[in-house]
Design an enzyme around this catalytic site. Structure first.
Site, PDB file in Angstrom:
ATOM      1  N   HIS A   1      -1.191  -5.232  -6.455  1.00  0.00           N
ATOM      2  CA  HIS A   1      -1.261  -4.050  -5.602  1.00  0.00           C
ATOM      3  C   HIS A   1      -2.104  -4.290  -4.348  1.00  0.00           C
ATOM      4  O   HIS A   1      -1.760  -3.835  -3.254  1.00  0.00           O
ATOM      5  CB  HIS A   1      -1.832  -2.876  -6.405  1.00  0.00           C
ATOM      6  CG  HIS A   1      -0.945  -2.467  -7.533  1.00  0.00           C
ATOM      7  ND1 HIS A   1      -1.373  -1.676  -8.574  1.00  0.00           N
ATOM      8  CD2 HIS A   1       0.359  -2.752  -7.798  1.00  0.00           C
ATOM      9  CE1 HIS A   1      -0.382  -1.494  -9.427  1.00  0.00           C
ATOM     10  NE2 HIS A   1       0.675  -2.131  -8.971  1.00  0.00           N
TER      11      HIS A   1
ATOM     12  N   CYS B   1      11.687  12.570  12.625  1.00  0.00           N
ATOM     13  CA  CYS B   1      10.315  12.243  12.218  1.00  0.00           C
ATOM     14  C   CYS B   1      10.269  11.503  10.880  1.00  0.00           C
ATOM     15  O   CYS B   1       9.189  11.343  10.301  1.00  0.00           O
ATOM     16  CB  CYS B   1       9.456  13.502  12.131  1.00  0.00           C
ATOM     17  SG  CYS B   1      10.011  14.731  10.935  1.00  0.00           S
TER      18      CYS B   1
END
Length: 812
Positions: A460, A773
């Site tokens: 991660h 957006c």
């Protein structure tokens, strides 16, 4: 209807936190907390328990869990006062409160009856030590105020099956969770292991992960209980199906080809030698992690202490075990609740905190008088060390996640473990491994690169480093860590090399290359501060998606023409108490002041779906993706909408601010939103406080219904903005939080492209400005096509602004 849960605790906060965590796993189950006394103090209340029972038992019965022994007396008294029929439906179960609640909730969500739910709660205590697994179904300890109900016999049937693991990564955390969910409500106990080796219980997630079962391995599944045949068939079918992961040819990596990744914090125990690359001719060759070039002095990150110090963290002593258990359970529940509302890595950490063995390992130290913090950290350390010592890379990589999740619980107990120096200006940092939360801290404190002795390309922290642009190499072994502090290092994250103590000519060449790369990036950013005009004379605004004050500063620095999406939910997401009008006004004012006279589009609160707001009572199903979310939620809670609209208008004085509503499906919702804005403006005028009405009122188009009826939406909107992320998800019927359908979330899909054609055509024909957006706006392969359709504004992440502006200038 389903079986309900009653959570009785001496602490109101612990009861509420445990209930909230359990609801994350079981949104349709009624979970009633009954914590504290009537006046909010520490203790239990007959009346509160009685009310919780009435709420939780909707006819199918309810399971009651409690935190301390004295709570059961009050609970039993409350049950005794029920009529016999109702009392017979209640099970009082002696089980760990937090783990029991989560396990029971999952079983209830799956349709289990009251005895199955009780058994699941009791089994959450998990096995301890190295002895044989307990017979979970047969060891249920439940009290019934009516006729006694014998615990189900878990040995009615025993079925054994073997199956080959198909997916290359095998039984890591996500597939194990899928297996557990699949058996929800079944009267069965399942263990998993290699043939001829000791099995582990399926619910012990970390122990199953620790088996390191990978593609090509053979798994023995043992199911016992009345539902054993069906359960064994389900488990073997899921494993042989590959869990929806890539199933090319099963491949088992030899342990010798893997590096182990020990934990990033508290790893003071003895670990096996790492081995690994050597420094040859002043160069060490390792594994590329995150691209980029960096040079700076070596700074080693110390491992955080295995044992904590200080009064609150003291191991042993005269702490009251019951009180410390209560504190620890409350901290675990609070940390898990906060993590579950975060990013994908934090959600994974929240799931780790539900592992019953991680919690139960702290009991011995608590019984000896140790503090909650010391007992917990000892449990975390021993669990992480065991994972880190594993030869399997994916198993070892989970050690860092256990420690970072554990540190979140420590923070709830008031103990902070921080091993990163406050000043790292220009340093190359060496560490065994990192947690994803440490990467942005390193950047904030000045680090320019990272060398990890272990880790993996799928860890991660490595993923985060790539996203933030922090050069990193992996599996470098211990050689770099043995060098004197301050040794000059050159890190090439693209090639995976570290050069030690470059000579003057080499150092000068590296500085030149870094300078050229930096200058090119700065030139692109500098050019981004100017407007973009296409060959046909149209001006295209390239604006920013932001959600914080830091984002606003980044937008300005990147040359944003304005803000096309201010995600206001990110300003309140993790707050325990929903902010009032004054606080919201202050937060927005700070952001608006940074943006100056640039145009700003503020999206009102988009709560629900994948955006849980801690301070609001949101239900994952009722307020889920297809439920009451976005504008639907605000129209159902007009007080929240009015408070936010008033705050936006008050903060808008001296700025160019428009407002936008999310999750619009029909034109009537737009009309209702405009009426709400007008109401807020009128109320502010009557109150006499300074304010400025919104420049324009628009909506987001993010569901197919709105896209197909864009002509009606545009007729009552000043502008529209396409939210391509949700639009793609809803159109393709693919949950964007579910990795199993990620391949469907392709904005190039024919259906998406046709929707965009029609939607933009409607907007252009009506003269309604149309913006985009979503993520598609920042993709070079799509940006030009959007502009060609008549889109006048692209709203992207601040870091993408220079690239998109350069693209439009050169190819638009």
């Amino acid at each position: 209807m389903s079986v309900g849960l009653i959570l009785v605790s001496h602490s109101a906060d612990l009861a509420r936190g445990s209930a909230e965590l359990a609801r994350q796993m079981a949104p349709s189950v009624v979970i009633a907390p009954a914590g504290g006394t009537d006046d909010g103090g520490i203790g239990t209340s007959f009346d509160l328990i009685n009310e919780a029972i009435a709420k939780a038992d909707t006819g199918d019965g309810a399971v009651l869990l409690y935190d301390l022994g004295s709570a059961v007396l009050t609970a039993e008294m409350a049950v005794e006062f029920l009529d016999p029929e109702a009392a017979a439906r209640i099970r009082i179960v002696d089980a760990p409160l937090v783990e029991g609640a989560v396990s029971a909730a999952v079983t209830a969500e799956g349709g289990g009856d009251v005895d199955q739910v009780a058994a699941s709660a009791r089994s959450a205590g998990g096995p301890s030590g190295d002895g044989p697994e307990p017979d979970i179904e047969a060891s249920v300890s439940a009290r019934s105020a009516g006729d006694s109900v014998p615990a189900p016999d878990a040995r009615d049937q025993v079925v054994k099956a073997t199956v080959s693991v198909v997916n290359p990564l095998g039984l890591h955390a996500r597939p194990v969770a899928a297996l557990i969910r699949a058996l929800t409500g079944w009267d069965v106990q399942v263990t998993i292991g290699r043939p001829g080796e000791p099995p582990v219980h399926l619910r012990a997630v970390l122990r199953v992960v620790g088996l390191a079962l990978r593609g090509g391995d053979t798994v023995e599944v043992i199911a016992s209980g009345p539902d054993a045949p069906d359960a064994a068939a389900i488990v073997t079918a899921l494993i042989s199906g590959g869990f929806g992961e890539t199933v090319d040819r099963p491949r088992r990596l030899a342990p010798a080809a893997m590096g182990a990744a020990p934990a990033r914090m508290g790893n003071a125990g003895t670990l096996r030698p790492v081995g690994g690359p050597a420094i040859v001719n002043s160069v060490l060759r390792a594994t590329p992690g995150a691209p980029g070039l960096a040079m700076g002095p070596l700074v080693r990150l110390d491992r955080a202490p295995r044992q904590l110090t200080g009064d609150d963290a003291a191991a042993g002593g005269d702490h009251d075990p019951a009180t410390e258990r209560d504190r620890l359970d409350g901290a675990i529940a609070a940390a898990a609740q906060k993590l579950s509302a975060g990013n994908q890595f934090e959600v994974a950490h929240a799931i780790l905190l539900t592992d019953p063995e991680l919690r139960s390992a702290a009991d011995a130290e608590l019984d000896a008088g140790g503090s909650a913090a010391a007992a917990w950290w000892s449990s975390v350390g021993s669990t992480a060390d065991a994972l880190a010592a594993d030869v399997d890379e994916l198993v070892a990589a989970r050690a860092v996640d256990v420690r970072e999740a554990g540190a979140a619980v420590l923070a709830e107990l008031g103990v902070v473990v921080d091993r990163i120096p406050s000043r790292l200006q220009g340093a190359v940092v060496f560490a065994d491994d990192l947690g994803p939360g440490e990467v942005p801290v390193l950047l904030e404190r000045g680090a320019v690169g990272v060398v990890l002795s272990r880790s993996s390309t799928t860890a991660h922290a490595v993923i985060v480093a790539r996203g933030l642009g922090l050069p990193m190499i992996l599996r470098a072994g211990d050689e770099i860590g043995r060098l004197p502090a301050g040794t000059e290092l050159v890190l090439d994250g693209d090639r995976g090399t570290v050069r030690v103590s470059p000579d003057a000519d080499q150092a000068a060449d590296i500085r030149r290359r870094i300078t050229e790369m930096t200058d090119a990036a700065q030139a692109r950013t500098q050019a981004a501060h100017g407007p973009v005009h296409l060959a046909d004379g149209r001006q295209i605004l390239v604006v920013a998606n932001i959600g914080s004050l830091a984002d606003a500063r980044a937008a300005v620095a990147s040359g944003a023409d304005g803000v096309g999406l201010l995600r206001t939910e990110l300003l309140v997401l993790d707050r325990d108490t929903y902010p009032d009008e004054d606080v919201q006004t202050a937060d927005l004012t700070a952001i608006f002041d940074v943006l100056g006279d640039r145009p700003i589009v503020v999206r009102v609160l988009d709560a629900g779906g994948d955006k849980p707001v801690t301070a609001l009572d949101l239900d994952p199903q009722h307020n889920g993706f297809l439920g009451v979310r976005g504008l639907r939620y605000l129209l159902a809670h007009p007080d929240l909408l009015q408070t936010q609209l008033r705050a936006i208008c008050r903060a808008s004085v001296g700025h160019r601010v428009s407002v936008m509503a999310p999750m619009v499906s029909v034109a009537a919702e737009v009309v209702a939103f405009r009426a709400a804005v007008e109401q807020a403006v009128v109320s502010l005028g009557e109150s006499g406080v300074p304010f400025q009405a919104p420049d324009e009122i628009g909506v987001m188009i993010e569901v197919p219904a709105a896209a197909l009826a864009a002509d009606e939406i545009c007729a009552v909107s000043d502008f529209v903005s396409i939210g391509s992320n949700d639009l793609t998800s809803y159109t393709m019927a693919a949950d964007r939080t579910e990795t199993g359908v990620a391949d469907l979330l392709d904005p190039s899909a024919t259906a998406i492209q046709r929707l965009l054609d029609q939607l933009c055509g409607f907007a252009v024909a009506s003269g309604t400005p149309v913006a985009v957006c979503g993520e598609i706006a920042g993709m070079p392969e799509h940006a030009l096509g959007l502009v060609a359709r008549g889109v006048h504004e692209l709203s992207v992440a601040p870091v993408r602004i220079p690239l998109i502006k350069e693209l439009l200038r050169t190819q638009g």
